[in-house]
Design a protein around this motif. Structure first.
Motif, short mmCIF file in Angstrom:
data_model
loop_
_atom_site.label_atom_id
_atom_site.label_comp_id
_atom_site.label_asym_id
_atom_site.label_seq_id
_atom_site.Cartn_x
_atom_site.Cartn_y
_atom_site.Cartn_z
N GLY A 116 12.36 -1.44 -11.64
CA GLY A 116 12.71 -0.35 -12.55
C GLY A 116 11.57 0.60 -12.79
N GLY A 117 11.60 1.30 -13.93
CA GLY A 117 10.56 2.25 -14.27
C GLY A 117 10.58 2.51 -15.76
N ALA A 118 9.41 2.91 -16.29
CA ALA A 118 9.31 3.14 -17.73
C ALA A 118 9.17 4.61 -18.05
CB ALA A 118 8.11 2.38 -18.29
N GLY A 119 9.19 5.46 -17.02
CA GLY A 119 8.89 6.87 -17.25
C GLY A 119 9.97 7.64 -17.95
N TYR B 105 0.16 6.45 -19.33
CA TYR B 105 1.56 6.45 -18.92
C TYR B 105 2.23 5.16 -19.40
CZ TYR B 105 5.58 7.02 -15.79
OH TYR B 105 6.84 7.16 -15.26
N PRO B 106 3.48 5.24 -19.83
CA PRO B 106 4.17 4.05 -20.37
C PRO B 106 4.70 3.13 -19.27
CG PRO B 106 5.63 5.94 -20.47
CD PRO B 106 4.31 6.46 -19.96
N VAL B 107 3.84 2.30 -18.75
CA VAL B 107 4.24 1.40 -17.65
C VAL B 107 4.99 0.19 -18.18
CG1 VAL B 107 2.33 2.10 -16.18
CG2 VAL B 107 2.01 0.21 -17.78
N ASN B 108 5.70 -0.47 -17.26
CA ASN B 108 6.31 -1.76 -17.56
C ASN B 108 5.21 -2.82 -17.67
OD1 ASN B 108 9.18 -1.15 -17.41
ND2 ASN B 108 8.85 -0.81 -15.23
N LEU C 237 -7.50 15.23 -11.53
CA LEU C 237 -6.56 15.94 -10.67
C LEU C 237 -5.72 14.98 -9.84
CD1 LEU C 237 -8.82 18.86 -9.36
CD2 LEU C 237 -7.27 18.87 -11.31
N LEU C 238 -4.66 15.50 -9.28
CA LEU C 238 -3.79 14.78 -8.36
C LEU C 238 -4.22 15.14 -6.94
CD1 LEU C 238 -1.16 13.37 -7.34
CD2 LEU C 238 0.03 15.53 -7.82
N TRP C 239 -4.70 14.15 -6.18
CA TRP C 239 -5.10 14.35 -4.78
C TRP C 239 -4.19 13.52 -3.90
CZ3 TRP C 239 -9.10 17.70 -3.54
CH2 TRP C 239 -9.91 18.11 -4.60
N ILE C 240 -3.71 14.10 -2.80
CA ILE C 240 -2.70 13.43 -1.98
C ILE C 240 -3.19 12.08 -1.47
CG2 ILE C 240 -1.33 13.57 0.14
CD1 ILE C 240 -1.37 16.63 -0.17
N GLY C 241 -4.40 12.04 -0.91
CA GLY C 241 -4.89 10.79 -0.34
C GLY C 241 -5.02 9.68 -1.35
N ASP C 242 -5.47 10.02 -2.56
CA ASP C 242 -5.58 9.01 -3.61
C ASP C 242 -4.21 8.60 -4.13
OD1 ASP C 242 -8.67 9.03 -4.26
OD2 ASP C 242 -8.06 11.11 -4.04
N TYR C 243 -3.32 9.59 -4.28
CA TYR C 243 -1.96 9.28 -4.75
C TYR C 243 -1.30 8.23 -3.86
CZ TYR C 243 3.00 9.26 -4.42
OH TYR C 243 4.29 8.80 -4.31
N ARG C 244 -1.46 8.38 -2.55
CA ARG C 244 -0.76 7.48 -1.63
C ARG C 244 -1.10 6.02 -1.92
NH1 ARG C 244 -1.71 6.77 4.87
NH2 ARG C 244 -0.20 5.06 5.10
N VAL C 245 -2.36 5.73 -2.12
CA VAL C 245 -2.78 4.36 -2.41
C VAL C 245 -2.36 3.95 -3.82
CG1 VAL C 245 -4.78 2.86 -2.74
CG2 VAL C 245 -4.69 4.42 -0.77
N GLN C 246 -2.50 4.87 -4.78
CA GLN C 246 -2.16 4.54 -6.16
C GLN C 246 -0.68 4.20 -6.31
OE1 GLN C 246 -3.79 8.24 -7.56
NE2 GLN C 246 -5.41 7.20 -8.70
N PHE C 247 0.19 4.94 -5.63
CA PHE C 247 1.61 4.61 -5.72
C PHE C 247 1.88 3.22 -5.18
CE2 PHE C 247 5.63 4.32 -3.30
CZ PHE C 247 6.49 4.20 -4.38
N LEU C 248 1.28 2.88 -4.04
CA LEU C 248 1.50 1.56 -3.46
C LEU C 248 1.02 0.46 -4.41
CD1 LEU C 248 0.45 2.29 0.23
CD2 LEU C 248 2.77 1.98 -0.65
N CYS C 249 -0.13 0.68 -5.04
CA CYS C 249 -0.63 -0.30 -6.01
C CYS C 249 0.32 -0.40 -7.20
CB CYS C 249 -2.02 0.10 -6.48
SG CYS C 249 -3.31 0.00 -5.21
N ASN C 250 0.77 0.75 -7.70
CA ASN C 250 1.70 0.75 -8.83
C ASN C 250 2.97 0.00 -8.49
OD1 ASN C 250 3.82 1.84 -10.81
ND2 ASN C 250 4.36 2.86 -8.90
N PHE D 96 3.90 -2.43 -6.60
CA PHE D 96 3.93 -3.89 -6.57
C PHE D 96 3.39 -4.51 -7.86
CE2 PHE D 96 3.92 -2.59 -2.11
CZ PHE D 96 5.06 -3.26 -1.68
N VAL D 97 2.98 -3.66 -8.80
CA VAL D 97 2.51 -4.16 -10.09
C VAL D 97 3.45 -3.74 -11.21
CG1 VAL D 97 0.63 -4.12 -11.77
CG2 VAL D 97 0.11 -4.16 -9.33
N PHE D 98 3.76 -2.43 -11.28
CA PHE D 98 4.56 -1.89 -12.38
C PHE D 98 5.97 -1.47 -11.95
CE2 PHE D 98 0.10 -0.68 -13.48
CZ PHE D 98 -0.05 -1.59 -14.52
N GLY D 99 6.17 -1.18 -10.66
CA GLY D 99 7.49 -0.82 -10.18
C GLY D 99 7.99 0.52 -10.66
N ASP D 100 7.10 1.46 -10.95
CA ASP D 100 7.51 2.77 -11.48
C ASP D 100 7.68 3.78 -10.35
OD1 ASP D 100 7.63 4.57 -14.09
OD2 ASP D 100 6.50 5.66 -12.55
#
Length: 461
Positions: free
Chosen positions: A9-12, A133-136, A176-189, A191-195
């Protein structure tokens, strides 16, 4: 060892199918929490872990004068008096002039820190209101190695603190939002928070501000992704107008990352409708990447791609073979997306095969490794990229060779370490991946880290 429990799910707050405009306009209800007041002891306050938020300090002075507040991930950072700069990053310091008696001062913007050092006050009490951000509730991880469990904890905390109005490359840095960093951050999120909501916003902000030629902004400041009012010490962000340096900066490796990020979002969330909305932008980006000429960055000019930062270089460095491998993989991924959305995948497959032929030129027959033409050295990042691109016949053997090569470059940037560890694991070398984690992340923990440190730590391995 095992990871237990995916939150799902997601908490956003967004539900159902959304357009790019709706995703970009999404404003999450950031969670704010007022922490208990802490009293400074000998001018120092330790919050026990890294926090992100606004600071209010009640100071007492016997006479009028200056009060200086320094913030740090560790004590050493708060002890610096000389201004540190990485070109455009300055140490976050707040300076105030106060009268005699008790005064209330507030940070001039959001801060990210564990330690505070207050100079010039006879007494001080600190109150912080955190924001994020309001994560699960996060997924949990347990294993027979306490060090790896602590590594998990600081990685979870780092991911959570970087989730704000969008994915920030670092809440202590430019925000700031950077594409290369976002890609890794989403993958980490995931499998941890599911947002997924913050991912949709981040992807949409990039897609809606693509350049006419199909290139993408490395960071979409044209879309309002700017924080000079919140991070006033980040002087390089202040001129980040749509027509400024950041607003017009395109990075070829980030374009490839955007193709990959779209496919990863679709694979993990199964949100076909939103991925379909992204596809026209992804297709134009891939069409631009297909024939583009890959040449080394020119010293003194704006980088066209950055694949790592290295001690022998002043700032970011671009490896041509790492980029070529990334383009090959991105073009094959574009072909898969084209098939999914009913387009012809053939042009992307042809272009990927051409990139593969380019990649063969970087293979050293004598060393049995791909090497950089700049100096003939192999690198962890290059073998990881070559493995992902399918250039290797024996993935495990090639990793063994690079791990024992005394002149091999080790990735220093966080997102390249992520891809290197992922490739090691996929190549059947989990022991090597865990050794790297214990050495690098363990070194940060040994120096008191509660998140992945922005600057690293002394004697970083």
């Amino acid at each position: 060892m095992s990871a237990l429990g995916h939150p799902g799910g997601g908490a956003g707050g967004q539900t159902g199918s959304v357009t790019l405009d709706e995703a970009a306009a999404f404003e999450p209800r950031l969670r704010r929490e007022r922490l208990p007041v802490r009293r400074a002891e000998h001018g120092l306050v330790d919050f026990g872990e890294t926090v992100v938020g606004d600071v209010e300090i009640a100071v007492v002075r016997s006479a009028p004068g200056p009060v200086t507040v320094r913030y740090g991930e560790d004590l050493a950072e708060t002890a610096r008096t000389a201004e540190y700069t990485g070109g455009w990053f300055l140490d976050p310091v707040d300076r105030f002039e106060v009268g005699p008696g008790r005064s209330i001062v507030r940070s001039t913007g959001r801060r990210c820190f564990r330690f505070l050092r207050i100079d010039g006050a006879d007494e001080a009490e600190v109150e912080v209101t955190t924001v994020g951000y309001p994560v699960n509730e996060p997924a949990t991880f347990r294993c027979d190695d306490p060090l790896l469990e602590r590594v998990w904890d600081i990685c979870v905390r780092t991911t959570r603190l970087c989730m704000q109005r969008w994915y920030e490359d670092g809440p202590k840095r430019d925000g700031l939002l950077w594409i290369g960093d976002y890609r890794v951050q989403f993958l980490c999120n995931w499998f941890v928070f599911g947002d997924r909501d913050l991912a949709r916003k981040s992807l949409a902000l990039v897609a809606l501000h693509a350049f006419p030629d199909g290139g993408l902004p490395a960071t979409p400041v044209r879309g309002g992704v700017r924080q000079p009012d919140r991070l006033p010490y980040m002087r390089g962000v202040h001129d980040a107008s749509g027509d400024g340096y950041l607003g017009t900066w395109n990075l070829l490796d980030y374009d490839a990352d955007f193709v990959m990020a779209t496919a990863e979002y679709l694979r993990l969330t199964r949100d076909l409708a939103f991925a379909r909305a992204l596809w026209p932008v992804v297709r134009r980006t891939a069409e631009r990447l297909a024939p583009i000429d890959v040449v080394p960055n020119v010293p003194g000019e704006r980088c066209r791609f950055i694949t790592d930062n290295q001690p022998h270089k002043d700032g970011w460095w671009g490896s041509v073979p790492v980029l070529v491998a990334g383009l090959s993989l991105a073009l094959r991924t574009a072909a898969d997306l084209a098939t999914t959305f009913g387009d012809d995948p053939t042009p992307f497959l042809v272009a990927a095969r051409e990139r593969d032929r380019e990649g063969a030129a970087f293979r050293s027959a004598t060393r049995g490794l791909h090497t950089d033409p700049e100096d003939g050295r192999p690198s962890d990042a290059l073998v990881a990229a070559a493995s992902a691109a399918g250039w290797l016949d024996d993935h495990a053997a090639e990793f063994d060779r690079v791990l024992h090569a005394p002149d091999a470059r080790t990735p220093l940037s966080g997102h390249r370490q992520f891809h290197f560890l992922d490739a090691l694991w996929r190549a059947g070398r989990p022991e090597a991946a865990l050794r790297h984690v214990r050495r690098t992340w363990g070194h940060m923990l040994a120096n008191g880290a509660t998140t992945l440190m922005f600057e690293g730590v002394p004697n970083y391995p």
